[in-house]
Design an enzyme around this catalytic site. Structure first.
Site, PDB file in Angstrom:
ATOM      1  CG  LEU A 208      -1.925  -1.103   1.413  1.00  0.00           C
ATOM      2  CD1 LEU A 208      -2.576  -1.014   2.785  1.00  0.00           C
ATOM      3  CD2 LEU A 208      -2.978  -1.023   0.319  1.00  0.00           C
ATOM      4  CG  HIS A 209       2.491   3.191  -3.181  1.00  0.00           C
ATOM      5  ND1 HIS A 209       2.065   2.072  -3.842  1.00  0.00           N
ATOM      6  CD2 HIS A 209       2.662   4.151  -4.125  1.00  0.00           C
ATOM      7  CE1 HIS A 209       1.985   2.334  -5.137  1.00  0.00           C
ATOM      8  NE2 HIS A 209       2.329   3.584  -5.336  1.00  0.00           N
TER       9      HIS A 209
END
Length: 363
Positions: A208-209
């Site tokens: 996740l980013h």
């Protein structure tokens, strides 16, 4: 033909590696192709060391412009200035850019203002989401590109709709799959695998980013809580992005099945992906690799610039609402996930087709 090849971030090097190998092969066969590899320095990555280049058989850059850090505007300006100097000192017949990072756009602009032809690898991909910096980079780059090398029929259609002549569009396939295929037999088990007694098909991988998922603490916590609580206790390997780590550390999330690790190298990360039950991500590139590996992929995004991974591959978009997580995981654990297929020309030979096209252009 003299070609300046641009790379600004780690994924760019994975894309240019097979192209350089194909150029060298053509050169050794008597074709007049020469290249100069330019690293803009947009992303500094400690893992991009001698080991990284050696593992993936990636040549070291001929020049590093050292344009890392700063805001997007500052970085763009730095690359514009530095690459203009580089191209004036080392003229080229063609500047080849890949992907959609800031370096891609900035170097294309410099080339065109110096009356140098531009070729764009991964041209035509679109999310149609102007809140993504990458989408701006794609649109600007393609608006001034001369030769368009595409990964899918979707990309071809996007370019045609924007008025690009079919004679300048070359459907060559996906160079990231060239790199994956070339290295698949060399994928390496990371230490975390045995340390946590992981078993093939009995763990998940999560990345996740994107701002929509990680910039708001409550939203990120809700997403991770939903994921942790709906994987039937299976371990979740979470190589944490520096952007995400800053916020995650303040959330107080504790779960026995959530294993936080530092970002992994290419060979180790893809070993985990190839052997996992499923991937949960908000990345674009990972969805290409899961599609080729036949691994179920749940993407926490409302849109994608790679729709073929959904229509053909193993990827499903579920949006960014945490409430969408449970039904998606229920479908996965019920054994109802689609098997998917591999998109056309994702066969490991894209770079060869790109170089063949360059030779015809130069004929």
């Amino acid at each position: 033909m003299k070609i300046s090849i641009i790379a600004g971030a780690r994924p760019n090097f994975m894309k240019i590696a097979p192209i350089i190998h194909a150029i060298k092969k053509a050169h050794s066969s008597g074709h007049n192709l020469q290249y100069r590899l330019i690293h803009t320095g947009q992303h500094y990555d400690e893992k991009m060391s001698d080991t990284f280049f050696k593992e993936l058989n990636i040549p070291h850059p001929d020049a590093n412009l050292n344009c890392g850090g700063g805001t997007q505007a500052e970085q763009t300006a730095a690359i514009l200035v530095a690459f203009e100097k580089e191209l004036l000192e080392n003229p080229a017949d063609l500047v080849l850019v890949v992907g959609d990072v800031t370096s891609t756009m900035a170097c294309a602009i410099v080339a065109k203002k110096l009356n140098t032809k531009v070729a764009h690898v991964e041209a035509g991909i679109r999310s149609f989401d102007l809140t993504m910096p990458e989408e701006i980079n794609r649109m600007v780059t393609d608006s001034i590109t001369d030769y368009f090398f595409t990964t899918s029929t979707f990309a071809n259609d996007n370019l045609k709709k924007s008025g690009i002549s079919e004679s300048n569009i070359f459907f060559t396939g996906n160079v990231m799959i060239d790199t994956l295929n070339a290295n698949r037999s060399k994928l390496r088990k990371p230490a975390i695998f045995d340390e946590n007694n992981l078993e093939k098909g009995k763990y998940l991988v999560m990345t996740l980013h994107r701002p929509a998922n990680v910039d708001e603490g409550e939203k990120l916590k809700a997403l991770i809580d939903e994921i942790v609580n709906n994987v039937e206790g299976l371990p979740i390997i979470f190589p944490i992005h520096p952007r995400t780590a800053k916020i995650f550390s303040s959330l107080g999330i504790e779960a026995d099945n959530l294993l936080i690790v530092e970002p992994l190298g290419y060979l180790e990360f893809n070993y985990l992906v190839e052997n996992c039950k499923a991937v949960i991500t908000d990345s674009g590139g990972i969805t290409e690799e899961t599609t080729v590996m036949g691994v179920p992929c749940i993407t926490l995004r409302a849109n994608t610039e790679r729709p073929e991974t959904v229509s053909i591959g193993t990827n499903e978009l579920i949006g960014v609402n945490p409430e969408a997580v449970k039904p998606a995981l229920a479908k996965l654990f019920a054994g109802d996930w689609k098997k998917g297929g591999i998109p056309e020309l994702w066969d490991g030979h894209a770079a060869e087709r790109i170089v063949d096209s360059l030779l015809k252009i130069n004929a």
